[in-house]
Write an enzyme that holds these catalytic residues in place. Structure first.
Site, PDB file in Angstrom:
ATOM      1  N   THR A  85       0.829  -1.203   0.000  1.00 40.07           N
ATOM      2  CA  THR A  85       0.000   0.000   0.000  1.00 40.07           C
ATOM      3  C   THR A  85       0.862   1.251   0.000  1.00 40.07           C
ATOM      4  O   THR A  85       0.574   2.233  -0.699  1.00 40.07           O
ATOM      5  CB  THR A  85      -0.937   0.004   1.218  1.00 40.07           C
ATOM      6  OG1 THR A  85      -1.783  -1.147   1.157  1.00 40.07           O
ATOM      7  CG2 THR A  85      -1.798   1.256   1.239  1.00 40.07           C
TER       8      THR A  85
ATOM      9  N   HIS B 163       2.049   1.861  -3.410  1.00 42.83           N
ATOM     10  CA  HIS B 163       1.003   2.502  -4.215  1.00 42.83           C
ATOM     11  C   HIS B 163       0.976   4.010  -3.956  1.00 42.83           C
ATOM     12  O   HIS B 163       0.825   4.808  -4.882  1.00 42.83           O
ATOM     13  CB  HIS B 163      -0.359   1.890  -3.900  1.00 42.83           C
ATOM     14  CG  HIS B 163      -0.605   0.552  -4.528  1.00 42.83           C
ATOM     15  ND1 HIS B 163      -0.608   0.366  -5.890  1.00 42.83           N
ATOM     16  CD2 HIS B 163      -0.852  -0.661  -3.989  1.00 42.83           C
ATOM     17  CE1 HIS B 163      -0.858  -0.916  -6.167  1.00 42.83           C
ATOM     18  NE2 HIS B 163      -0.995  -1.553  -5.016  1.00 42.83           N
TER      19      HIS B 163
ATOM     20  N   CYS C 187     -22.661   5.466   9.128  1.00 43.79           N
ATOM     21  CA  CYS C 187     -22.991   5.021   7.770  1.00 43.79           C
ATOM     22  C   CYS C 187     -23.681   3.655   7.816  1.00 43.79           C
ATOM     23  O   CYS C 187     -23.654   2.957   8.840  1.00 43.79           O
ATOM     24  CB  CYS C 187     -21.727   4.958   6.916  1.00 43.79           C
ATOM     25  SG  CYS C 187     -20.637   3.567   7.319  1.00 43.79           S
TER      26      CYS C 187
END
Length: 347
Positions: free
Chosen positions: A39, A42, A93
């Site tokens: 990650t 990236h 959420c």
């Protein structure tokens, strides 16, 4: 103090920063080691520029000790060994309300969406802390986060004792998944292109294979009695990896997608239909995964000495990422304390 920050254009810079006291509900951590991972690659490659705000102090795999406790925080004391579950959710959420806080639809992944661990003193909500036993070394404890990833992946695959498991991709996460799957009773084969990583997989006691070994189905048929693998973990993140994974699974077998695929992939839907395969995603972790990971690291189940191949000082963070990118390294740790200014030596 010195921090390491991604500033864009594939560049990491050392930057000076001032340590701040923890706010109410926070603790300040004296960071020891930070693991860098795919990650982070990236991020530095610019693949996440639409998401991150530069300069970004990144890093989310870490270990350290509590330096100071903010107001309103109970249960923690200066000197406690900790790691961090780097997720902050909104609790409002639909995903959170359904009990899936770890994949909150507005998730703050600390070290990506907010400042991370590549700084010697790091303020964080106390809710993100995970306790590490005092007897566990801080170097080993830096592997708890990737082990938590593997624990979650194995749970998502519902691995059971006696299962035949194939892990496609023998990098750090792939070998940790293999270790966790074996720990729960699976028989594990690891498929990897790189000969050094394949050799390490064999050294750790796994059946280590090259993708070309599956050009002839005889080995898989013999190993599984002609059925195919119970669970296949796709960890490579490559188109070839998912293409290889699908044919390996048995009727009603499971494919667990672990690797980050930056582009849509073509998949053999006929194969999925014909064998009634189950494909599941596995993203990050829950607190129970972290607690299990602490136990696996602290008890010596995870071969930390074999997996940690490079430790670099903070000033060489970019070089450490290049080692990881080159494929020869497994886990690369950054020693955040090394190379700090003399006045900060007491940290």
């Amino acid at each position: 103090m010195l921090t390491a920050a991604y500033v864009g254009n594939r560049t990491i810079e050392l930057q000076k920063a001032r340590a701040l006291p923890p706010a109410r509900g926070q603790v300040r951590i004296h960071v020891a080691f930070v693991g860098v991972c795919g990650t982070d690659l990236h991020i530095v490659h610019g693949s996440m520029d639409r998401r991150v705000h530069v300069p970004l102090i990144f890093g989310h795999e870490m270990s350290g000790t509590i330096d100071e406790v903010g107001g309103g925080v109970d249960g923690w004391a200066t000197g406690d060994k900790v790691t961090v579950m780097p997720l902050v959710w909104d609790d409002t959420c639909p995903a959170c309300r359904a009990g899936n806080r770890h994949i909150c639809q507005n998730l703050n992944f600390v070290g990506i969406d907010s400042p991370g661990a590549l700084q010697p003193l790091w303020n964080l909500p106390a809710s993100t802390l995970v306790r590490v036993p005092q007897h566990t070394g801080l170097r080993d404890a830096a592997l708890v986060e990737p082990v938590a990833v593997a624990v979650h992946d194995v749970r998502r695959g519902r691995v059971s004792a006696g299962d035949k498991i194939v892990v496609v991709g023998g990098g750090p996460i792939g070998l940790i998944i293999a270790t966790v799957a074996r720990h729960v009773g699976g028989e594990v084969a690891v498929v990897e292109l790189d000969p050094t990583r394949r050799a390490l997989a064999a050294e750790l006691g796994f059946t280590a294979l090259h993708p070309e070994d599956f050009d002839d189905p005889a080995w898989l048929d013999e190993w599984t009695g002609g059925a195919g693998a119970d669970v296949v973990f796709e960890v490579s993140g490559a188109a070839a990896g998912i293409a290889l994974a699908l044919p390996l699974a048995k009727v009603r077998g499971t494919i667990v997608v672990v690797g980050i695929h930056p582009e849509p992939r073509g998949v053999d839907l006929q194969r999925i239909f014909w064998r009634e395969l189950t494909i599941v995603g596995a993203r990050v972790y829950e607190r129970t995964d972290f607690e299990a990971a602490v136990e696996l690291v602290s008890s010596g189940v995870i071969p930390t000495r074999a997996l940690i191949t490079h430790v670099v000082p903070l000033a060489e963070t970019q070089a450490g990422l290049k080692e990881l990118e080159g494929g020869s390294a497994m886990k690369v740790l950054v020693d955040v304390r090394a190379g700090q200014p003399d006045e900060d030596a007491s940290w």
